[in-house]
Design an enzyme around this catalytic site. Structure first.
Site, mmCIF file in Angstrom:
data_model
loop_
_atom_site.group_PDB
_atom_site.id
_atom_site.type_symbol
_atom_site.label_atom_id
_atom_site.label_comp_id
_atom_site.label_asym_id
_atom_site.label_seq_id
_atom_site.Cartn_x
_atom_site.Cartn_y
_atom_site.Cartn_z
ATOM 1 C CB SER A 209 -0.924 -0.034 1.224
ATOM 2 O OG SER A 209 -1.886 0.986 1.140
ATOM 3 C CG ASN A 210 -0.389 4.720 -1.254
ATOM 4 O OD1 ASN A 210 -1.072 5.442 -0.536
ATOM 5 N ND2 ASN A 210 -0.883 4.156 -2.347
ATOM 6 C CG HIS A 211 3.355 6.567 3.561
ATOM 7 N ND1 HIS A 211 3.513 5.846 4.705
ATOM 8 C CD2 HIS A 211 4.478 6.370 2.824
ATOM 9 C CE1 HIS A 211 4.699 5.243 4.694
ATOM 10 N NE2 HIS A 211 5.296 5.545 3.556
ATOM 11 C CB SER A 212 -3.030 7.869 0.405
ATOM 12 O OG SER A 212 -4.235 8.580 0.381
ATOM 13 C CB ALA A 277 -2.246 7.338 -3.316
#
Ligand code: PMT
Length: 403
Positions: A209-212, A277
């Protein structure tokens, strides 16, 4: 009377610009607002409670209680009563106390109790405003979701020239009118907003995943709804949820889920703003059960996901307005323009991870908007994500008017 029925707490602090609070009170009353003034003790050196009390038609509060009448000036009730709190002028001292969470006077206790939107108009000398402590404090209070108005540049009480002048009362009132009673310019428009990250499963317990956080997309959905639009928010697993029940929320997990949900809604949308994102790659063969350690390296085969925004750009009808985001680290403008063209967008919002306070997870953002036709680029200052959403929607509406 464009503020008719609005209840506004006016906080006045110890700055020479407090003399303008009298005019500010008069203008707010003239627009139909109900005003309760709360002053700090040092504000009394610059403007009298009698002046502000006469203009606001209510006794002014400074202390937690008024012994003469035996009343307690209940800061919690004041905070709940208000539709908005405006602190103008806000001195460097009060800004520092707000940033640090101090509560040593009625104005600060009321601020901490307020559930409404808070607008803060700093006023101080230029070197005080330029001091790194003040800059950090302003960034911090922005991150709490407060809206900072100004300051403006010009001649200061010290005789010096520079940034530090309180925004003129007329401009503050116009800003409040817009923020509290917006024109419903988007009435009748159906809007799709995407927000948050996606999660791409490696096995049943792990994902990429990512930091959004979803904050930017939620702020946009709320702003669009506030301007009258019927909003559907397709959102990956986020730390933030919309507080507004009028927004239709469709929770999704993976890029494939988000693609399916967005494509269903897009056909019937007038406007789409894609702030999510979305993962560009997903594991090709996620394991059905938890993968075990073997002591060897692990190779995961990643395959590209569908670019949702590009799919929308391909299907875009003349009546639709499509907005993308670009989150960049290098060659920001060039990459954003390339995405604008490649994905057939009407407008792209660039945010760069190089700007401190911008992008993922923070409560603030710093954006540049690029329009399709002449590729005009409009850079904006660092602001709270709510204010950034207001700027994006204002810009979008001005593009719709031109088209
Ligand atoms: O959620 P926050 O913590 O508040 O952070 C906000 C944000 C940084 C996530 C937001 O401001 C932002 O920049 N969103 C886009 C992030 C991104 O993935 O940018 P990108 O340059 O990789 O993608 C460009 C555009 O294509 C974006 O509109 C994206 O939604 C879209 N896209 C990308 C890949 C994909 N498979 N499908 C897409 O639709």
């Amino acid at each position: 009377m464009r503020l008719s029925g609005k209840k506004i707490l006016l906080g006045v602090t110890g700055s020479i610009a407090a003399y303008k609070s009298a005019e500010l009170t008069r203008l707010l009353i003239k627009e139909g607002a109900e005003i309760q003034v709360v002053m700090t003790k040092s504000a009394h050196d610059f403007v009298t409670p009698l002046t502000l009390g006469t203009l606001s038609k209510k006794p002014v509060f400074t202390e937690f209680s008024t012994p003469a009448s035996g009343t307690w000036n209940n800061h919690v009730e004041l905070g709940l009563w208000a539709d908005a709190m405006l602190i103008a002028p806000a001195s460097a001292n009060t800004i520092a106390k707000i940033a640090a969470g101090y509560c040593d006077n009625l104005l600060l206790a009321t601020y901490l109790s307020a559930k409404c939107r808070v607008f803060i108009a700093p006023a101080m000398d230029l070197d005080m405003f330029a001091h790194p402590t003040t800059t950090q404090n302003i960034t911090r209070i922005l991150s709490f979701g407060n809206c900072i108005l100004g300051p403006e540049s010009g001649e200061l009480a010290s005789g010096l020239k520079g940034a530090g002048r309180m925004v003129e009362p007329e401009s503050i009132v116009e800003y409040l009118i817009k923020a509290l009673s917006p024109d419903k310019e988007l009435q009748g428009k159906k809007v799709l907003v995407s927000a948050g990250p996606t999660r791409e499963a490696i096995d049943p317990v792990r994902f990429i995943s990512n930091h959004s956080s979803g904050k930017m997309g939620v702020a946009l959905a709320e702003e669009m709804q506030w301007r009258g639009a019927e909003v559907t928010l397709v959102m990956g697993p986020s730390v933030k949820a919309p507080s507004n029940g009028a927004i239709k929320l469709i929770p999704v997990v993976s890029a494939a889920d988000m693609h399916a949900a967005c494509m269903k809604i897009y056909a019937d949308s007038d406007i789409a703003i894609m702030a999510a994102a979305v993962a560009d790659f997903t594991p090709g063969n996620p394991a059905d059960s938890k993968m075990k350690k073997t002591g060897n390296n692990l190779q995961i085969d990643l395959i590209p996901t569908t670019d949702i925004l590009a799919s929308m750009g391909n299907l875009k009808k003349d009546s639709q307005f499509l907005v993308g985001f670009a989150l960049e680290t290098d060659n920001e403008l060039q990459n954003a323009v390339s995405k604008l063209e490649r994905k057939n967008l009407d407008m792209i919002v660039l945010n760069s991870m190089k700007d401190s306070g911008a992008g993922f997870n923070s409560d603030t953002n710093k954006i540049t908007i690029i329009e399709k036709n002449n590729q005009t680029t409009t850079p904006y200052d660092l602001k709270s994500k709510q204010e950034v959403a207001t700027d994006i929607v204002d810009h979008l509406i001005s593009c719709l008017r031109k088209s």
